[in-house]
Write a protein that holds these residues in place. Structure first.
Motif, PDB file in Angstrom:
ATOM      1  N   VAL A  11      42.504  38.101  31.752  1.00  0.00           N
ATOM      2  CA  VAL A  11      43.060  38.341  33.080  1.00  0.00           C
ATOM      3  C   VAL A  11      42.511  39.634  33.667  1.00  0.00           C
ATOM      4  N   TRP A  16      45.893  37.835  36.993  1.00  0.00           N
ATOM      5  CA  TRP A  16      45.350  36.484  37.096  1.00  0.00           C
ATOM      6  C   TRP A  16      43.959  36.457  36.476  1.00  0.00           C
ATOM      7  N   LEU A 359      48.869  37.428  43.358  1.00  0.00           N
ATOM      8  CA  LEU A 359      48.182  36.159  43.529  1.00  0.00           C
ATOM      9  C   LEU A 359      46.975  36.329  44.453  1.00  0.00           C
ATOM     10  N   ALA A 399      43.292  31.324  40.300  1.00  0.00           N
ATOM     11  CA  ALA A 399      44.741  31.265  40.085  1.00  0.00           C
ATOM     12  C   ALA A 399      45.200  29.872  39.675  1.00  0.00           C
ATOM     13  N   VAL A 405      51.103  29.031  36.700  1.00  0.00           N
ATOM     14  CA  VAL A 405      50.929  29.417  38.093  1.00  0.00           C
ATOM     15  C   VAL A 405      52.041  28.855  38.968  1.00  0.00           C
TER      16      VAL A 405
END
Length: 417
Positions: A11, A16, A359, A399, A405
């Motif tokens: 990540v 993300w 996000l 994402a 998610v």
């Protein structure tokens, strides 16, 4: 359809998946591929020199062949054959240059000589802006059409609303040898079958921009009863792909264009080989891209599954609607997940809320509906494209990889409502 633990992606600081992708197995494959051409010298030679001096195909030719396979037979759902495949693939510096080369090869240009008027290129008013600018660069005349209307927006989900409108295209009059340029955007797949027939009837050329949709297509039943996978671009004169830094397949920059027509490919070669390739993609880029191609299909399936989960959230509670359709006959390759807000203010509010959890998301394209009459023709109303320009937000493809998610976004929407 989640990634196994040993295939998960590292990540980024926003929480993300990082991009370019950071996965142990894939990184090792890319390093091995690059090291191979550093050791044998392909990194510093022309691909044609390698082809002339080696018994085995070089990395450039292997990458070129694999691009065609990834877009066609490798993308076919299990148990289905791929119907048709581009017999000619040309690598190039970017998706934008692929569009330019395709239009050049089809003769797009200004009035002059045997051409009494600038070539008309019909494209959606809501499209990647670079396509419009490329038409202008070549001296062609952009002719703007509208997108499909959204449906069921109050329920928080619309099955349509991104792709260009077949009805609008049919209302546009353009002479033979005009070009219809259709883009497969934000995980949506244009049903190009009817449009290809319209082009045949009107003697237009068809170009499909699959820069956001490599590996996408439709499942169809042939006249003989066989069910097959029809990749995007199968019915077009040219299909284009992108391997830019933000794309699901990336080598920093890069692109490709493909055709099944020998004559059109030969015309392209005559344009770009002078005698060396004037629109090259480097062997180092090929080496970095090549291992990723075999990952595309499974990662597209994961993105599709997570996009489906996102589409089932209660977007209506924040004044939005996800644009997604679960048609089992459509094989998608999501690059961005689209959500249409009630208005521009709602879009800004929702983007701010989603960014509060890190996000990766933002506004969609700025549509070309406001361009002056000096720059484009607008023979049909562009109401739907204008709405997308003002109110569409998109969630980035990275994402769509983590399995949680939808849960994370659900919690965020609940806090916003």
């Amino acid at each position: 359809m989640d990634l196994p633990a040993d295939e998960s992606f590292d990540v980024f600081s926003d929480g993300w998946p990082a991009w370019p992708p950071r996965n142990a197995e894939l990184t090792q494959q890319i390093e091995r591929s690059v090291r191979e051409i550093l050791n044998d010298g392909q990194w510093g030679t022309y691909p044609e020199t390698t082809a002339a001096n080696c018994d085995q195909p070089g990395v450039y030719d292997r990458c070129r062949a694999a691009v065609g396979q990834a877009a066609n037979e490798w993308a076919a759902p299990e148990g289905l054959d791929s119907f048709g495949s581009a017999s000619h693939v040309r690598l190039c510096p970017s998706g934008s240059s692929a569009i330019e080369l395709a239009l050049r090869a089809l003769g797009v240009g200004p009035a002059g000589g045997k051409r009494k008027a600038a070539t008309k290129v019909i494209l959606s008013a809501y499209d990647y802006p670079g396509n419009f600018r490329t038409v202008e660069l070549l001296g062609g005349r952009p002719v703007l059409c509208d997108t499909e209307p959204t449906r069921g927006i109050r329920s928080g989900r619309s099955p349509a609303g991104i792709s260009l409108s077949s009805k609008a295209i049919q209302a546009i009059q353009a002479p033979p040898e005009s070009v219809l340029l259709i883009s497969h955007l934000h995980g949506q797949v244009v049903d190009s079958g009817g449009l290809a027939e319209l082009c045949r009837q009107r003697r237009w050329f068809l170009v499909e921009d699959a820069c956001q949709a490599i590996g996408a297509g439709r499942i169809r039943e042939l006249a003989n009863g066989q069910t097959v996978f029809v990749p995007v671009g199968t019915l077009a004169e040219w299909t284009t792909y992108s391997f830019g830094g933000s794309k699901p397949l990336t080598c920093g920059n890069g692109g490709a264009l493909a055709t099944e027509y020998d004559g059109k490919f030969q015309k392209l070669q005559a344009m770009v080989d002078r005698p060396s390739d004037t629109f090259p993609m480097s062997t180092l880029q090929c080496a970095a891209l090549l291992p990723q191609l075999s990952w595309l299909n499974r990662l597209n399936r994961i993105r599709c599954e997570n996009a489906r989960r996102l589409s089932e959230l209660d977007w209506a509670e924040v004044g939005c609607a996800a644009i997604w359709d679960d048609d089992p006959a459509v094989v998608r390759a999501p690059y961005k997940f689209p959500v249409l807000a009630r208005d521009a203010a709602t879009r800004s509010k929702v983007i701010a809320g989603l960014r509060s959890i890190g996000l990766p998301c933002g506004e969609g394209f700025r549509a070309m509906h406001r361009t002056s009459d000096r720059r484009s023709d607008k023979p049909v109303p562009l109401i739907n494209a204008a709405k997308l320009s003002d109110s569409l937000l998109v969630i980035d493809h990275r994402a769509l990889l983590p399995p949680d998610v939808a849960d994370r976004v659900r919690e965020c929407l609940a806090e916003m409502s």
